[in-house]
Design a protein around this motif. Structure first.
Motif, PDB file in Angstrom:
ATOM      1  N   ASN A  51       0.828  -1.215   0.000  1.00  0.00           N
ATOM      2  CA  ASN A  51       0.000   0.000   0.000  1.00  0.00           C
ATOM      3  C   ASN A  51       0.857   1.258   0.000  1.00  0.00           C
ATOM      4  O   ASN A  51       0.518   2.243  -0.656  1.00  0.00           O
ATOM      5  CB  ASN A  51      -0.923   0.018   1.230  1.00  0.00           C
ATOM      6  N   VAL A  56      -1.214   4.246  -2.040  1.00  0.00           N
ATOM      7  CA  VAL A  56      -2.610   4.352  -1.649  1.00  0.00           C
ATOM      8  C   VAL A  56      -2.699   4.607  -0.146  1.00  0.00           C
ATOM      9  O   VAL A  56      -3.781   4.784   0.397  1.00  0.00           O
ATOM     10  CB  VAL A  56      -3.441   3.094  -2.031  1.00  0.00           C
ATOM     11  N   ASP A  57      -1.548   4.586   0.536  1.00  0.00           N
ATOM     12  CA  ASP A  57      -1.536   4.860   1.970  1.00  0.00           C
ATOM     13  C   ASP A  57      -0.261   5.639   2.291  1.00  0.00           C
ATOM     14  O   ASP A  57       0.657   5.704   1.473  1.00  0.00           O
ATOM     15  CB  ASP A  57      -1.590   3.544   2.759  1.00  0.00           C
ATOM     16  N   ASP A  76      -2.914  15.061  -2.662  1.00  0.00           N
ATOM     17  CA  ASP A  76      -3.735  13.937  -3.121  1.00  0.00           C
ATOM     18  C   ASP A  76      -3.839  13.884  -4.647  1.00  0.00           C
ATOM     19  O   ASP A  76      -3.757  12.829  -5.257  1.00  0.00           O
ATOM     20  CB  ASP A  76      -5.140  14.027  -2.513  1.00  0.00           C
ATOM     21  N   THR A  80      -2.472  10.860  -6.852  1.00  0.00           N
ATOM     22  CA  THR A  80      -3.384  10.137  -7.729  1.00  0.00           C
ATOM     23  C   THR A  80      -2.812  10.109  -9.145  1.00  0.00           C
ATOM     24  O   THR A  80      -2.837   9.082  -9.830  1.00  0.00           O
ATOM     25  CB  THR A  80      -4.769  10.808  -7.720  1.00  0.00           C
ATOM     26  N   ARG A  83       0.012   7.630  -9.279  1.00  0.00           N
ATOM     27  CA  ARG A  83      -0.497   6.252  -9.356  1.00  0.00           C
ATOM     28  C   ARG A  83      -0.899   5.922 -10.784  1.00  0.00           C
ATOM     29  O   ARG A  83      -0.623   4.852 -11.303  1.00  0.00           O
ATOM     30  CB  ARG A  83      -1.725   6.084  -8.442  1.00  0.00           C
TER      31      ARG A  83
ATOM     32  N   ARG B 342      -9.743   4.538  -7.404  1.00  0.00           N
ATOM     33  CA  ARG B 342      -8.798   5.537  -6.879  1.00  0.00           C
ATOM     34  C   ARG B 342      -7.365   5.042  -7.087  1.00  0.00           C
ATOM     35  O   ARG B 342      -6.490   5.814  -7.473  1.00  0.00           O
ATOM     36  CB  ARG B 342      -9.062   5.798  -5.393  1.00  0.00           C
ATOM     37  N   ALA B 343      -7.126   3.751  -6.820  1.00  0.00           N
ATOM     38  CA  ALA B 343      -5.788   3.194  -6.995  1.00  0.00           C
ATOM     39  C   ALA B 343      -5.346   3.327  -8.445  1.00  0.00           C
ATOM     40  O   ALA B 343      -4.191   3.649  -8.723  1.00  0.00           O
ATOM     41  CB  ALA B 343      -5.772   1.728  -6.571  1.00  0.00           C
ATOM     42  N   MET B 344      -6.275   3.142  -9.357  1.00  0.00           N
ATOM     43  CA  MET B 344      -5.925   3.206 -10.774  1.00  0.00           C
ATOM     44  C   MET B 344      -5.702   4.628 -11.260  1.00  0.00           C
ATOM     45  O   MET B 344      -5.325   4.833 -12.405  1.00  0.00           O
ATOM     46  CB  MET B 344      -7.021   2.549 -11.601  1.00  0.00           C
ATOM     47  N   GLY B 345      -6.001   5.594 -10.408  1.00  0.00           N
ATOM     48  CA  GLY B 345      -5.708   6.971 -10.795  1.00  0.00           C
ATOM     49  C   GLY B 345      -6.915   7.845 -11.047  1.00  0.00           C
ATOM     50  O   GLY B 345      -6.786   8.917 -11.621  1.00  0.00           O
ATOM     51  N   VAL B 346      -8.119   7.376 -10.633  1.00  0.00           N
ATOM     52  CA  VAL B 346      -9.285   8.248 -10.745  1.00  0.00           C
ATOM     53  C   VAL B 346      -9.206   9.283  -9.625  1.00  0.00           C
ATOM     54  O   VAL B 346      -9.030   8.929  -8.462  1.00  0.00           O
ATOM     55  CB  VAL B 346     -10.600   7.436 -10.617  1.00  0.00           C
ATOM     56  N   GLN B 347      -9.310  10.556  -9.992  1.00  0.00           N
ATOM     57  CA  GLN B 347      -9.247  11.614  -8.989  1.00  0.00           C
ATOM     58  C   GLN B 347     -10.523  11.634  -8.151  1.00  0.00           C
ATOM     59  O   GLN B 347     -11.541  11.073  -8.540  1.00  0.00           O
ATOM     60  CB  GLN B 347      -9.062  12.978  -9.667  1.00  0.00           C
ATOM     61  N   LYS B 348     -10.457  12.334  -7.020  1.00  0.00           N
ATOM     62  CA  LYS B 348     -11.629  12.453  -6.146  1.00  0.00           C
ATOM     63  C   LYS B 348     -12.851  12.944  -6.922  1.00  0.00           C
ATOM     64  O   LYS B 348     -13.957  12.432  -6.784  1.00  0.00           O
ATOM     65  CB  LYS B 348     -11.341  13.444  -5.014  1.00  0.00           C
ATOM     66  N   PRO B 437      -8.045   5.581  -0.162  1.00  0.00           N
ATOM     67  CA  PRO B 437      -7.933   4.428  -1.066  1.00  0.00           C
ATOM     68  C   PRO B 437      -7.595   3.123  -0.339  1.00  0.00           C
ATOM     69  O   PRO B 437      -8.233   2.098  -0.590  1.00  0.00           O
ATOM     70  CB  PRO B 437      -6.810   4.833  -2.016  1.00  0.00           C
ATOM     71  N   ALA B 438      -6.618   3.162   0.564  1.00  0.00           N
ATOM     72  CA  ALA B 438      -6.204   1.927   1.239  1.00  0.00           C
ATOM     73  C   ALA B 438      -7.351   1.362   2.079  1.00  0.00           C
ATOM     74  O   ALA B 438      -7.620   0.163   2.063  1.00  0.00           O
ATOM     75  CB  ALA B 438      -4.996   2.191   2.127  1.00  0.00           C
TER      76      ALA B 438
END
Ligand SMILES: Nc1ncnc2c1ncn2[C@@H]1O[C@H](COP(=O)(O)OP(=O)(O)OP(=O)(O)O)[C@@H](O)[C@H]1O
Ligand SMILES: [Mg+2]
Lengths: 244, 444
Positions: A51, A56-57, A76, A80, A83, B342-348, B437-438
């Protein structure tokens, strides 16, 4: 320059009124193109490390450096973005988007952010990845119509769609039988060589650990072993890039 | 647009929930639109019926003070009255003059009272067509100078047949009792009035009624004007008042008591006397218009619209609560999915937009569905003829319910519902976007 680096990383999870020290000061480096295994018993901190590497963390203390970037300095939006650009993910329970079919799931990351390719290029690349993971016949199927092994193949193709530098895979084979597990790891290995993508996966399956070039063994939130298995494997000439 | 695609697919994935939520929105919008259309049409129908019934859009009446000091209702100064027509120049569609009286019809031992209108059929050519005969005909009325038309229920009440001669009794403008012979040449399907205390209407020739009222045949009590354009009615009324004021006394509009004609005009309650110091010379004119008469209807429409608005607001609140709760649940159900994206890169913002699009798709389709249903229902109802003698015929146009909707208003309402849905979805959408995300990924 290492592609990823942890420097004295600690991670503390709050748990009710107490705290869980999941990582108690972990340091290691990962070289570009390596096939890395994070091994260790349940609760040793494998997911926590992935993570943090996967951004992601956030670490409680210490530094997480990805591609030369110290991640704690990023907000953030930037994380993002990082990532999306640099990292790919494969999950234990596949985590495909249920409303999208195989093709659309693989295409998904390519449609985020600024689109850099033409439609035709995107289509060719997605189809190429689907062919590479052996799902040519399943392009238009939804995730719930696929077996676990097939779903994980889709996830691998998806993780590679943006041509990331590193793919994180947290126990990618834990929900699969041993034969399928072997096939998935072989596929990951194949992609690792063909695309020169760094793969970092966690597992507690010894058979799978042995395939890695670099093994990091954990216990109780600490590294007990950090070694390269077989120099030759890493030195082996890379195959021609498929994506060219 | 990625968010829109996912949102659209998500709506389809959970059709049942979408149908429930969208259905509630559709139902609310359906009821509200129907009410709106109804009140819109109501005002139109009632205006038209009222104008038909009272014989015009602008009514000029006049009163004089008699030698004995009582107020009598008559326009002898017809020249001044008709100067009003000249003032309006080409705004006038048509005009007519009428007298009217409270009259008793007597047949043997039976007696019934009605409002007898003296009409001039040479002026009111359309009037005859607006009547609904149950027996007799327009021709017979036109032929017979002492013919009268009565509501059909009067035939039974008086125990008479069409064609019979009866006695009519009324009070002259000077307050004397007077009787005359009339022949019932026709009966009319009744158009019941909604106003309490309102009376049934009968019709006679103005020349004959004038005689009974002790007026000369060229005189009348009201001069009624139909305008070409109802929109300018209040302006036209002011112009008429101004024209009359040049050569006669007028009652200023702010002194008028709106509503049905005054007792003096109706001829009941005897004559009222005018105090010594308030007396005037010649004819004092009073001008009222359809809007004055429609104030009651305006109020009614206001109440219905207000009720509709309250229903609409309640519906909006229900919709908002429904959307908020639904998407809070959705967020819990899709936590892992959100973490994955989110992990794949989608923003908030991307996550938030999925939720907002979903709510918008559902609420927009809901309003369209509701609007469609309302339009179909209105079309259906307006095909149906309730008959002109139904108890709410005054609200109908020739027995048919009329609906009228404002395009802008509908668009406004759709927009309002969509904006409110968006606001309601925003709260869970933001919560979903803020998931770590985590943390989200742990929820498998
Ligand atoms: N969000 C959390 N809150 C509290 N404690 C946590 C949280 N996540 C992990 N932990 C704890 O931190 C320690 C390390 O967990 P981690 O998930 O990294 O282990 P793991 O090696 O991945 O185990 P497994 O093989 O079971 O997946 C464990 O003791 C776990 O209970
Ligand atoms: Mg784990």
């Amino acid at each position: 320059m290492p592609i990823a680096e942890l420097k004295d990383v600690k991670k503390i999870y709050p748990l009710g009124k107490t705290q869980v020290h999941a990582l108690k000061g972990v340091s290691f480096t990962i070289e570009k193109g390596d096939f890395v295994s994070i091994a260790g018993p349940s609760g040793s901190g494998k997911s926590t490390i992935l993570n943090l590497l996967g951004c992601v963390d956030i670490a409680s203390s210490g530094q997480v450096i990805i591609n030369g970037v110290e991640t704690s300095s990023l907000n953030d939006k930037q994380i993002t973005h990082l990532r999306h650009e640099v990292l790919g993910f494969i999950f234990q329970s596949f985590n495909l988007i249920p409303v999208l079919n195989v093709y659309e799931n693989v295409e998904f990351p390519l449609l985020l952010g600024k689109i850099k390719q033409s439609k035709a290029e995107t289509k060719d690349w997605v189809n190429h990845l689907i062919d590479a993971v052996g799902l040519s016949e399943w392009r238009t199927h939804k995730p719930n119509e696929l077996s676990g092994g097939q779903r994980q193949r889709v996830a691998i193709a998806r993780a590679l769609a943006t041509k990331p530098s590193i793919v994180m895979a947290d126990e990618p084979t834990a929900n699969l039988d041993s034969v399928t597990s072997q096939a998935i790891i072989d596929l990951m290995k194949k992609m690792n060589r063909e695309l020169e993508t760094t793969f970092i996966f966690s597992t507690h399956d010894q058979d799978i650990v042995d395939i890695a070039d670099h093994v990091i063994r954990l216990q109780d939130g600490q590294i007990i072993k950090d070694y390269k298995t077989n120099g030759q494997v890493r030195q082996e000439p890379k195959l021609a890039k498929v994506s060219a | 647009m990625q968010s829109f695609r996912i949102a659209y697919r998500n709506v389809l994935r959970q059709v049942k929930r979408a149908l429930l939520l969208g259905g509630a929105i559709a139902f609310g919008f359906f009821i509200f639109t129907l009410l709106n259309g109804f009140t819109g049409g109501l005002l139109d129908s009632v205006s038209k019926n009222f104008a038909d019934l009272s014989g015009g859009h602008i009514y000029i009446s006049g009163t004089e003070v008699s030698n004995l000091g009582s107020e009598i209702s008559v326009i002898r100064d017809t020249q001044t009255a008709e100067s009003a027509l000249a003032a309006l120049v080409d705004q006038v569609l048509s005009y007519n003059t009428r007298s009217s009286a409270r009259a008793s019809l007597i047949a043997g031992s039976k007696q019934e009272t009605l409002q007898l209108e003296g009409v001039n059929l040479s002026q009111e050519t359309d009037f005859i067509d607006s009547l609904h005969f149950s027996q007799g005909s327009a021709e017979e009325f036109l032929k017979n100078p002492i013919g009268i038309l009565v509501p059909e229920k009067f035939l039974a009440k008086l125990g008479i047949e069409v064609g019979e001669s009866i006695v009519v009794k009324t009070t002259t403008i000077n307050g004397q009792q007077n009787v005359g012979d009339v022949i019932v040449v026709g009966s009319l399907k009744s158009q019941d009035l909604f106003a309490p205390g309102a009376s049934a209407f009968g019709y006679a020739h103005i020349e004959y009624l004038n005689k009974l009222l002790d007026m000369s045949s060229s005189q009348y009590q009201t001069l009624n004007i139909y305008l070409k354009d109802l929109a300018t009615i209040d302006l036209a009324t002011t112009e008429v008042l101004g024209a009359l004021a040049q050569s006669a006394t007028v009652k200023p509009r702010e002194e008028q008591t709106f509503g049905p004609p005054s007792p003096a005009q109706l001829g009941f309650g005897g004559l009222s006397s005018v105090a010594e110091n308030e007396r005037w010379k010649g004819t004092k004119f009073e001008v009222t218009n359809l809007n004055d008469n429609l104030q009651g209807i305006d109020a009614l429409v206001g109440v219905i619209n207000y009720t509709g608005l309250v229903i609409f607001l309640i519906i909006i609140v229900i919709i908002m609560v429904g959307i908020m709760n639904s998407y809070r649940m959705v967020m819990l159900e899709r936590t892992a999915e959100i973490g994955t994206m989110r992990a794949m890169g989608v923003q908030k913002a991307g996550i938030r937009n999925i939720f907002i699009w979903e709510a918008l798709i559902v609420s927009f389709s809901g309003t369209l569905l509701g609007l469609g249903l309302a339009l179909i229902t209105m079309a259906g109802i307006s095909l149906f003829n309730f008959g002109i003698d139904s108890s709410f015929s005054l609200f109908l146009n020739q027995g048919q319910m009329q609906f009228k909707l404002s395009f802008l208003r509908i668009m406004g309402n759709i927009l309002l519902i969509c904006v409110m849905s968006l606001a309601a979805a925003y709260v869970p959408a933001r919560a979903a976007a803020r998931l770590q995300p985590a943390e989200a990924l742990r929820a498998v």
